[in-house]
Design a protein around this motif. Structure first.
Motif, PDB file in Angstrom:
ATOM      1  N   GLU A 106      28.100  -9.167  12.266  1.00  0.00           N
ATOM      2  CA  GLU A 106      26.982  -9.728  11.506  1.00  0.00           C
ATOM      3  C   GLU A 106      25.617  -9.356  12.077  1.00  0.00           C
ATOM      4  O   GLU A 106      24.590  -9.603  11.439  1.00  0.00           O
ATOM      5  CB  GLU A 106      27.080 -11.261  11.460  1.00  0.00           C
ATOM      6  N   LEU A 107      25.591  -8.781  13.278  1.00  0.00           N
ATOM      7  CA  LEU A 107      24.327  -8.502  13.952  1.00  0.00           C
ATOM      8  C   LEU A 107      24.148  -7.027  14.249  1.00  0.00           C
ATOM      9  O   LEU A 107      25.123  -6.284  14.392  1.00  0.00           O
ATOM     10  CB  LEU A 107      24.247  -9.284  15.266  1.00  0.00           C
ATOM     11  N   MET A 108      22.871  -6.627  14.361  1.00  0.00           N
ATOM     12  CA  MET A 108      22.501  -5.299  14.830  1.00  0.00           C
ATOM     13  C   MET A 108      21.475  -5.446  15.941  1.00  0.00           C
ATOM     14  O   MET A 108      20.675  -6.390  15.943  1.00  0.00           O
ATOM     15  CB  MET A 108      21.915  -4.457  13.694  1.00  0.00           C
ATOM     16  N   ALA A 109      21.496  -4.518  16.900  1.00  0.00           N
ATOM     17  CA  ALA A 109      20.538  -4.524  18.004  1.00  0.00           C
ATOM     18  C   ALA A 109      19.370  -3.595  17.682  1.00  0.00           C
ATOM     19  O   ALA A 109      19.540  -2.558  17.020  1.00  0.00           O
ATOM     20  CB  ALA A 109      21.222  -4.066  19.290  1.00  0.00           C
ATOM     21  N   HIS A 110      18.184  -3.964  18.172  1.00  0.00           N
ATOM     22  CA  HIS A 110      16.991  -3.141  17.992  1.00  0.00           C
ATOM     23  C   HIS A 110      16.237  -3.058  19.312  1.00  0.00           C
ATOM     24  O   HIS A 110      16.006  -4.078  19.971  1.00  0.00           O
ATOM     25  CB  HIS A 110      16.074  -3.728  16.920  1.00  0.00           C
ATOM     26  N   ALA A 111      15.838  -1.849  19.696  1.00  0.00           N
ATOM     27  CA  ALA A 111      14.982  -1.631  20.859  1.00  0.00           C
ATOM     28  C   ALA A 111      13.537  -1.555  20.387  1.00  0.00           C
ATOM     29  O   ALA A 111      13.222  -0.856  19.417  1.00  0.00           O
ATOM     30  CB  ALA A 111      15.372  -0.347  21.571  1.00  0.00           C
ATOM     31  N   ASN A 112      12.650  -2.280  21.061  1.00  0.00           N
ATOM     32  CA  ASN A 112      11.261  -2.406  20.622  1.00  0.00           C
ATOM     33  C   ASN A 112      10.307  -2.167  21.789  1.00  0.00           C
ATOM     34  O   ASN A 112      10.665  -2.359  22.951  1.00  0.00           O
ATOM     35  CB  ASN A 112      11.001  -3.810  20.076  1.00  0.00           C
ATOM     36  N   ILE A 113       9.066  -1.778  21.471  1.00  0.00           N
ATOM     37  CA  ILE A 113       8.073  -1.437  22.484  1.00  0.00           C
ATOM     38  C   ILE A 113       6.751  -2.112  22.148  1.00  0.00           C
ATOM     39  O   ILE A 113       6.331  -2.145  20.983  1.00  0.00           O
ATOM     40  CB  ILE A 113       7.841   0.094  22.541  1.00  0.00           C
ATOM     41  N   ASP A 143       0.730 -13.029  20.503  1.00  0.00           N
ATOM     42  CA  ASP A 143       0.690 -12.767  19.060  1.00  0.00           C
ATOM     43  C   ASP A 143       2.011 -12.252  18.508  1.00  0.00           C
ATOM     44  O   ASP A 143       2.197 -12.198  17.293  1.00  0.00           O
ATOM     45  CB  ASP A 143      -0.415 -11.750  18.744  1.00  0.00           C
ATOM     46  N   ASN A 144       2.925 -11.828  19.393  1.00  0.00           N
ATOM     47  CA  ASN A 144       4.220 -11.317  18.947  1.00  0.00           C
ATOM     48  C   ASN A 144       5.201 -12.493  18.875  1.00  0.00           C
ATOM     49  O   ASN A 144       5.497 -13.132  19.875  1.00  0.00           O
ATOM     50  CB  ASN A 144       4.735 -10.255  19.928  1.00  0.00           C
ATOM     51  N   HIS A 145       5.688 -12.770  17.672  1.00  0.00           N
ATOM     52  CA  HIS A 145       6.503 -13.964  17.471  1.00  0.00           C
ATOM     53  C   HIS A 145       7.997 -13.672  17.411  1.00  0.00           C
ATOM     54  O   HIS A 145       8.774 -14.530  17.000  1.00  0.00           O
ATOM     55  CB  HIS A 145       6.050 -14.677  16.195  1.00  0.00           C
ATOM     56  N   GLU A 146       8.397 -12.471  17.822  1.00  0.00           N
ATOM     57  CA  GLU A 146       9.824 -12.192  17.886  1.00  0.00           C
ATOM     58  C   GLU A 146      10.446 -12.949  19.062  1.00  0.00           C
ATOM     59  O   GLU A 146       9.768 -13.352  19.997  1.00  0.00           O
ATOM     60  CB  GLU A 146      10.061 -10.685  18.010  1.00  0.00           C
ATOM     61  N   ASN A 147      11.740 -13.108  18.993  1.00  0.00           N
ATOM     62  CA  ASN A 147      12.462 -13.871  20.010  1.00  0.00           C
ATOM     63  C   ASN A 147      13.393 -12.916  20.747  1.00  0.00           C
ATOM     64  O   ASN A 147      14.527 -12.707  20.332  1.00  0.00           O
ATOM     65  CB  ASN A 147      13.250 -14.992  19.331  1.00  0.00           C
ATOM     66  N   PRO A 148      12.944 -12.309  21.841  1.00  0.00           N
ATOM     67  CA  PRO A 148      13.729 -11.244  22.459  1.00  0.00           C
ATOM     68  C   PRO A 148      14.951 -11.756  23.201  1.00  0.00           C
ATOM     69  O   PRO A 148      14.935 -12.829  23.799  1.00  0.00           O
ATOM     70  CB  PRO A 148      12.745 -10.580  23.421  1.00  0.00           C
ATOM     71  N   VAL A 149      16.009 -10.948  23.148  1.00  0.00           N
ATOM     72  CA  VAL A 149      17.201 -11.184  23.954  1.00  0.00           C
ATOM     73  C   VAL A 149      16.939 -10.765  25.395  1.00  0.00           C
ATOM     74  O   VAL A 149      17.431 -11.373  26.339  1.00  0.00           O
ATOM     75  CB  VAL A 149      18.398 -10.403  23.370  1.00  0.00           C
ATOM     76  N   LEU A 181       5.844  -2.577  27.560  1.00  0.00           N
ATOM     77  CA  LEU A 181       6.813  -3.661  27.630  1.00  0.00           C
ATOM     78  C   LEU A 181       7.906  -3.324  26.625  1.00  0.00           C
ATOM     79  O   LEU A 181       7.623  -3.034  25.457  1.00  0.00           O
ATOM     80  CB  LEU A 181       6.164  -5.005  27.312  1.00  0.00           C
ATOM     81  N   VAL A 182       9.149  -3.312  27.082  1.00  0.00           N
ATOM     82  CA  VAL A 182      10.291  -3.000  26.235  1.00  0.00           C
ATOM     83  C   VAL A 182      11.090  -4.279  26.006  1.00  0.00           C
ATOM     84  O   VAL A 182      11.264  -5.077  26.934  1.00  0.00           O
ATOM     85  CB  VAL A 182      11.171  -1.917  26.903  1.00  0.00           C
ATOM     86  N   TYR A 183      11.556  -4.479  24.774  1.00  0.00           N
ATOM     87  CA  TYR A 183      12.375  -5.667  24.535  1.00  0.00           C
ATOM     88  C   TYR A 183      13.459  -5.378  23.508  1.00  0.00           C
ATOM     89  O   TYR A 183      13.365  -4.456  22.697  1.00  0.00           O
ATOM     90  CB  TYR A 183      11.506  -6.859  24.114  1.00  0.00           C
ATOM     91  N   LEU A 184      14.494  -6.184  23.583  1.00  0.00           N
ATOM     92  CA  LEU A 184      15.689  -6.045  22.747  1.00  0.00           C
ATOM     93  C   LEU A 184      15.797  -7.266  21.847  1.00  0.00           C
ATOM     94  O   LEU A 184      15.641  -8.402  22.303  1.00  0.00           O
ATOM     95  CB  LEU A 184      16.939  -5.953  23.645  1.00  0.00           C
ATOM     96  N   THR A 185      16.071  -7.020  20.562  1.00  0.00           N
ATOM     97  CA  THR A 185      16.328  -8.120  19.635  1.00  0.00           C
ATOM     98  C   THR A 185      17.649  -7.890  18.919  1.00  0.00           C
ATOM     99  O   THR A 185      18.111  -6.763  18.784  1.00  0.00           O
ATOM    100  CB  THR A 185      15.212  -8.268  18.584  1.00  0.00           C
ATOM    101  N   PHE A 186      18.258  -8.986  18.500  1.00  0.00           N
ATOM    102  CA  PHE A 186      19.426  -8.957  17.619  1.00  0.00           C
ATOM    103  C   PHE A 186      18.954  -9.467  16.250  1.00  0.00           C
ATOM    104  O   PHE A 186      18.331 -10.523  16.155  1.00  0.00           O
ATOM    105  CB  PHE A 186      20.543  -9.867  18.124  1.00  0.00           C
ATOM    106  N   GLU A 187      19.279  -8.721  15.208  1.00  0.00           N
ATOM    107  CA  GLU A 187      18.909  -9.107  13.855  1.00  0.00           C
ATOM    108  C   GLU A 187      20.148  -9.138  12.975  1.00  0.00           C
ATOM    109  O   GLU A 187      21.142  -8.463  13.236  1.00  0.00           O
ATOM    110  CB  GLU A 187      17.895  -8.107  13.276  1.00  0.00           C
ATOM    111  N   LYS A 188      20.059  -9.903  11.883  1.00  0.00           N
ATOM    112  CA  LYS A 188      21.137  -9.947  10.907  1.00  0.00           C
ATOM    113  C   LYS A 188      21.344  -8.559  10.317  1.00  0.00           C
ATOM    114  O   LYS A 188      20.399  -7.884   9.934  1.00  0.00           O
ATOM    115  CB  LYS A 188      20.790 -10.915   9.779  1.00  0.00           C
TER     116      LYS A 188
END
Length: 333
Positions: free
Chosen positions: A169-176, A278-284, A324-331
């Motif tokens: 149900e999830l996918m991973a995303h690498a973000n900068i 200002d970034n409202h994502e919730n990083p893993v 700054l690098v961060y990882l998120t899981f998304e639907k």
């Protein structure tokens, strides 16, 4: 919806208890503490610098732990020598990502930085991680290490990678997050790939790069910025040796790529903090560059709710600087 992981500072005894209870964790901290941890489902690397819940911290008395969330279905981990790294994509999970840790100044560090974009399949899954480090005043006398908790081994030369399978149900995303934009002005190119440079081309004209930077009184806190497939990527200046006519970087420059000096940031510390708030994502998972920590004066400064290791290089598919690098899981769509 983004799934979360718990990231916090702990004693080595607390981390050992987590591992013995079967938790899957990533660990960062001092070699002496990492060496005390039992075998289990973990990998880790050395750094004494952290973004914590209280603010930026420099400590060798605690470990920082990322507890992977329940949406992680399966893990595997192994060491890769510098020669084996080119095949790491063959071990990628069907749905998930790879988390890579590499000792600074090792052959694996150099090979990954200079060659990874040419490896087959490397961009097929998110690849995220960081470069292990030591106290900045111990560079050259202390050795960065990475640890494979599944085997109980450590290495100063090999990379360690955890391949992480997610539930379907999830996918991973690498973000900068990158503060820097290219300034107007000279276009810089380089004749060869490498961390150390003598010659460059300034708007097509051959120049000694050290002399060029000295002539322009270049602020070495500002990286060079290039466009890599639509993303701004920094290459940070490590040193300028005017006597030897050599400039060293924290990541390699590449031929055929156009670089520009970064535009100055009016207030490095304030701008950096604002971007995180200002970034409202919730990083893993999150990691931040040692240069951001030093240049933005992050010790003792709270960076919103973002926590994670301060590193000697960040990895989001390739080696990065001053990001700054961060990882998120998304639907999954």
């Amino acid at each position: 919806m983004t799934e979360t992981a718990q990231i916090s500072m702990m004693t080595s005894e607390q981390v050992s208890s987590l591992i013995q209870a079967g938790q899957r964790v990533w660990v960062a901290g001092d070699e002496a503490l990492l060496s005390t941890l039992p075998k289990g489902d973990w990998i880790g690397a050395t750094t004494p610098y952290f973004m914590t819940e209280e603010g930026g911290a420099h400590t060798q008395q605690s470990l920082q732990v990322t507890i992977l969330p329940k949406e992680v279905a399966k893990i595997s981990a192994r060491f890769y020598s510098a020669e084996e790294l080119c095949g790491l994509a063959a071990d990628y999970p069907a749905n998930g990502f790879a988390y890579i840790l590499i000792p600074a100044f090792s052959k694996a560090h150099s090979v990954f930085a200079q060659d990874c974009s040419n490896w087959p399949g490397v961009f097929d899954r998110p690849l995220i991680g960081w470069i292990a480090g030591v106290n900045v005043d111990q560079i050259g006398s202390a050795t960065p290490k990475v640890f494979n908790g599944l085997t109980g081994e450590s290495s100063a030369e090999k990379a360690v990678v955890m391949h992480v399978e997610l539930v379907s149900e999830l996918m991973a995303h690498a973000n900068i997050i990158n503060l820097f934009e290219p300034a107007a002005g000279d276009v810089l190119t380089f004749p060869a790939v490498g961390f150390d440079v003598t010659e460059c081309f300034v708007n097509g004209e051959a120049r000694n790069f050290s002399a060029y930077l000295t002539e322009h009184a270049y602020d070495t806190r500002l990286p060079l910025v290039a466009d890599y497939m639509g993303a701004h990527v920094n290459v940070s200046v490590r040193s300028v040796d005017a006597l030897a006519g050599k400039v060293s970087f924290y990541a390699p420059v590449f031929p055929g790529v156009e670089y520009k000096a970064a535009a100055p940031v009016a207030d490095y510390a304030t701008e950096f903090r604002n971007r995180l708030v200002d970034n409202h994502e919730n990083p893993v998972f999150t990691c931040n560059c040692i240069l951001n920590y030093l240049y933005a004066g992050l010790e003792g400064t709270k960076t919103g709710d973002w926590t994670g290791p301060i590193t000697f290089g960040e990895i989001a598919y390739m080696l990065l600087n001053q990001t700054l690098v961060y990882l998120t899981f998304e639907k999954a769509s």
